[in-house]
Enzyme design. Structure first.
Site, PDB file in Angstrom:
ATOM      1  N   LYS A 195       0.664  -1.123   0.032  1.00  9.87           N
ATOM      2  CA  LYS A 195       0.035  -0.105  -0.462  1.00  9.87           C
ATOM      3  C   LYS A 195       0.614   1.420   0.398  1.00  9.87           C
ATOM      4  O   LYS A 195       2.364   1.109   0.985  1.00  9.87           O
ATOM      5  CB  LYS A 195      -0.987  -0.249   1.376  1.00  9.87           C
ATOM      6  CG  LYS A 195      -2.123  -1.215   1.009  1.00  9.87           C
ATOM      7  CD  LYS A 195      -2.752  -0.594   2.261  1.00  9.87           C
ATOM      8  CE  LYS A 195      -4.090  -1.491   1.703  1.00  9.87           C
ATOM      9  NZ  LYS A 195      -5.482  -0.839   1.260  1.00  9.87           N
ATOM     10  N   LYS A 253     -14.152  -6.692  -4.338  1.00  9.92           N
ATOM     11  CA  LYS A 253     -14.794  -7.285  -3.034  1.00  9.92           C
ATOM     12  C   LYS A 253     -15.970  -7.548  -2.390  1.00  9.92           C
ATOM     13  O   LYS A 253     -17.029  -6.488  -2.933  1.00  9.92           O
ATOM     14  CB  LYS A 253     -14.090  -6.144  -1.709  1.00  9.92           C
ATOM     15  CG  LYS A 253     -12.560  -6.179  -1.700  1.00  9.92           C
ATOM     16  CD  LYS A 253     -12.363  -5.251  -1.370  1.00  9.92           C
ATOM     17  CE  LYS A 253     -10.244  -4.872  -1.110  1.00  9.92           C
ATOM     18  NZ  LYS A 253     -10.181  -3.886  -1.597  1.00  9.92           N
TER      19      LYS A 253
END
Length: 351
Positions: free
Chosen positions: A160, A268
């Site tokens: 990230k 997701k």
């Protein structure tokens, strides 16, 4: 996924639970130390011994259905489900985390076990390869987390970025590439909308020297023209993630994929339309030659098992693309489920 017939009578109980992270999880939207889930427990009025459990786990500031009245709204959907004996997909389209919880509970009830679909994964015959996720932190924290993932044998590292300054992040990539070629170690990046549009292409060009597999969401969402241009000109494959949140009708999905033409989409269920929504996204992407993979959204093991089962059912018995399913060890107080990490893959313990 078939809707149950209207003869079925179900009772739904909702419980709220807070989980605690072993170490703070840094994201572009701040740092999580706890996370709250609502569990829907389904019992069949005709067979009270059987039950199914699903997890509704919205992410504050990210989910399109998170809000102060979350539990009330969830209860209203569950009451409707009790009355009608079937999921109202149309009414729940914009409430993906609630929908995912109900879908999971219904599948669990019907299957009679956490084996939600019959796949090589759920029979314990195949694992699903998983990326090693390196959370945001300062440079030294990210470096040691990265080293830890490499030592554990990760062959796909996902970083990230957007937290510690671009030079520091470039240095982390350089360290990986000095030791491992792209054939041995895949690097994925998640920018969480961190780049300004006017600097994005330059940064992508710098990043591309490290043979990066893909970068998620380099610029902020809802700028389809800018994102389309970036996808066209970028030396790195671009994946969409946040861009998909809140887009729940088929026509808009088609339109967005046609305009932006990303290399990948990252899905997701808790954010992108529950199981049914993810199924549709995967199909629409496939028709356009766009790749996809599935990740969990920091659910407990209940949600993680359901996400893993769904990935196995959608992508078949020999998944080679690393999925984002390595989040089962995040919490000090997770719920035990028959899933475990072995050699960078998640496995279902069919015993």
């Amino acid at each position: 996924m078939n809707e149950s017939n209207h003869m079925n009578k179900y009772n739904v109980n909702i419980t709220k639970r807070t989980f605690h992270f072993k170490q703070p999880a840094g994201t572009s939207r701040g740092v999580y130390t706890t996370r709250t889930s609502w569990f829907v427990e389904l019992t069949d009025a005709d067979a009270p011994g059987r039950k199914g459990v699903g997890e509704c786990a919205p992410l504050p500031d990210l989910s399109c259905d998170a809000g102060p009245d979350y539990e009330e709204r969830l209860r209203a959907f569950c009451d409707k489900f009790e009355r009608e004996g079937a999921i109202d997909y149309e009414a729940m389209a914009d409430y993906p985390s609630m929908l995912f919880g109900l879908e999971t509970a219904l599948l669990h009830l019907k299957a009679g076990s956490p084996r939600l679909f019959d796949t090589a994964f759920s029979r314990g015959e195949a694992g699903i390869p998983t990326n090693g996720l390196v959370w945001m932190g300062n440079y030294n924290e990210m470096l040691s987390r990265m080293e830890e993932k490499i030592e554990q044998g990760s062959r796909c590292i996902k970083l990230k970025i957007g937290a510690i300054g671009f030079d520091g992040e470039m240095d982390l990539l350089k360290r990986i590439r000095e030791r491992f070629s792209s054939r041995v170690m895949q690097i994925r990046l998640d920018a969480n909308c961190a780049f300004r549009y006017d600097e994005a292409l330059y940064k992508l060009e710098l990043l591309s020297q490290y043979a990066v597999h893909s970068i998620e969401q380099p610029i902020r969402t809802r700028r389809w023209g800018d994102m389309a241009e970036l996808c066209r000109d970028s030396p790195l494959p671009i994946a969409l993630d946040e861009e998909l949140i809140g887009i729940n009708d088929t026509e808009t999905k088609r339109e967005m994929l046609n305009i932006i033409k990303p290399a990948y989409i990252v899905l997701k269920p808790s954010l992108h339309g529950g199981m049914r929504g993810v199924e549709e996204w995967v199909q629409l992407a496939k028709e356009r030659g766009i790749g996809s993979w599935i990740t969990s959204a920091l659910e407990s093991n209940v949600g993680l098992n359901a996400v893993s089962q769904l990935a196995a059912s959608l992508y078949g018995d020999r998944i080679t693309m690393a999925q984002g399913l390595g989040t089962g060890l995040l919490y000090t107080d997770n719920i035990p489920m028959p899933i475990e990490m072995r050699d960078n893959s998640i496995w279902f313990n069919a015993e």
